[in-house]
Design an enzyme around this catalytic site. Structure first.
Site, PDB file in Angstrom:
ATOM      1  N   THR A   4      17.678   2.920  -7.851  1.00 12.85           N
ATOM      2  CA  THR A   4      18.031   2.074  -6.712  1.00 12.85           C
ATOM      3  C   THR A   4      17.196   0.810  -6.626  1.00 12.85           C
ATOM      4  O   THR A   4      16.131   0.696  -7.234  1.00 12.85           O
ATOM      5  CB  THR A   4      17.885   2.857  -5.392  1.00 12.85           C
ATOM      6  OG1 THR A   4      16.518   3.239  -5.219  1.00 12.85           O
ATOM      7  CG2 THR A   4      18.762   4.099  -5.385  1.00 12.85           C
ATOM      8  N   ASP A   5      17.707  -0.127  -5.835  1.00 14.41           N
ATOM      9  CA  ASP A   5      16.944  -1.341  -5.550  1.00 14.41           C
ATOM     10  C   ASP A   5      16.224  -1.166  -4.207  1.00 14.41           C
ATOM     11  O   ASP A   5      16.213  -0.071  -3.643  1.00 14.41           O
ATOM     12  CB  ASP A   5      17.856  -2.571  -5.565  1.00 14.41           C
ATOM     13  CG  ASP A   5      18.980  -2.515  -4.537  1.00 14.41           C
ATOM     14  OD1 ASP A   5      18.900  -1.722  -3.571  1.00 14.41           O
ATOM     15  OD2 ASP A   5      19.954  -3.276  -4.692  1.00 14.41           O
ATOM     16  N   PHE A   6      15.663  -2.225  -3.694  1.00 13.91           N
ATOM     17  CA  PHE A   6      14.877  -2.141  -2.457  1.00 13.91           C
ATOM     18  C   PHE A   6      15.686  -1.661  -1.255  1.00 13.91           C
ATOM     19  O   PHE A   6      15.134  -1.139  -0.302  1.00 13.91           O
ATOM     20  CB  PHE A   6      14.246  -3.506  -2.145  1.00 13.91           C
ATOM     21  CG  PHE A   6      15.265  -4.559  -1.803  1.00 13.91           C
ATOM     22  CD1 PHE A   6      15.639  -4.789  -0.488  1.00 13.91           C
ATOM     23  CD2 PHE A   6      15.872  -5.308  -2.804  1.00 13.91           C
ATOM     24  CE1 PHE A   6      16.586  -5.746  -0.176  1.00 13.91           C
ATOM     25  CE2 PHE A   6      16.823  -6.262  -2.498  1.00 13.91           C
ATOM     26  CZ  PHE A   6      17.189  -6.488  -1.184  1.00 13.91           C
ATOM     27  N   SER A   7      17.023  -1.799  -1.317  1.00 14.69           N
ATOM     28  CA  SER A   7      17.862  -1.427  -0.174  1.00 14.69           C
ATOM     29  C   SER A   7      18.314   0.036  -0.204  1.00 14.69           C
ATOM     30  O   SER A   7      18.941   0.508   0.728  1.00 14.69           O
ATOM     31  CB  SER A   7      19.098  -2.328  -0.134  1.00 14.69           C
ATOM     32  OG  SER A   7      19.954  -2.031  -1.224  1.00 14.69           O
TER      33      SER A   7
END
Length: 140
Positions: A24-27
């Site tokens: 995943t990314d930061f979100s």
């Protein structure tokens, strides 16, 4: 579903994927490049389910698979801790080329779709016809 997924009666293959933090990314959404890893794992297990193993095929016959092109459509976001299912199916086989369709779902919801053009090639990098025995295993 067993480890490595399950081969279906129509020749398609189902492969479970769990989304981890590293995907995943930061979100908390799956980073776009992580879908490539999910689809690569599903293609490898599709081959294994058809009793085709990369290393063995190369060592015994000098044949390898390479992705020539891939078209990906991102329909929805997958998120951390989602349990997804990747379906891999053969759409077409011709000469050294075969085209796969891969669909990643969360339940009945389509998350991502890919059309993958792969080729068989010899160790020297030259294309070679997909052997008949593999063509038969893949349903062609």
């Amino acid at each position: 579903m067993q480890f490595g997924g399950a081969l279906q009666s129509d020749g398609s293959h189902l492969f479970p994927v769990r989304v981890y933090y590293e995907d995943t990314d930061f979100s908390g959404n799956v980073y776009h490049a992580a879908y490539l890893k999910f689809f690569e794992r599903a293609r490898t297990e599709f081959l294994r389910a058809h009793d085709v193993h990369h290393q063995k095929l190369f060592e015994e016959e000098g044949i390898a698979f390479a992705v020539r092109s891939m078209q990906i459509d991102y329909d929805r976001a997958a998120h951390i801790d989602d349990v997804l299912e990747a379906t891999t199916s053969v759409l077409e086989m011709k000469g050294s080329r075969f085209i796969l369709e891969q669909i990643l779902r969360r339940g009945d919801e389509v998350i991502t779709r890919a059309k993958v053009v792969a080729v068989t090639m010899k160790a020297n990098g030259r294309p070679t016809r997909l052997p008949d025995r593999l063509r038969e295993r893949f349903g062609g």
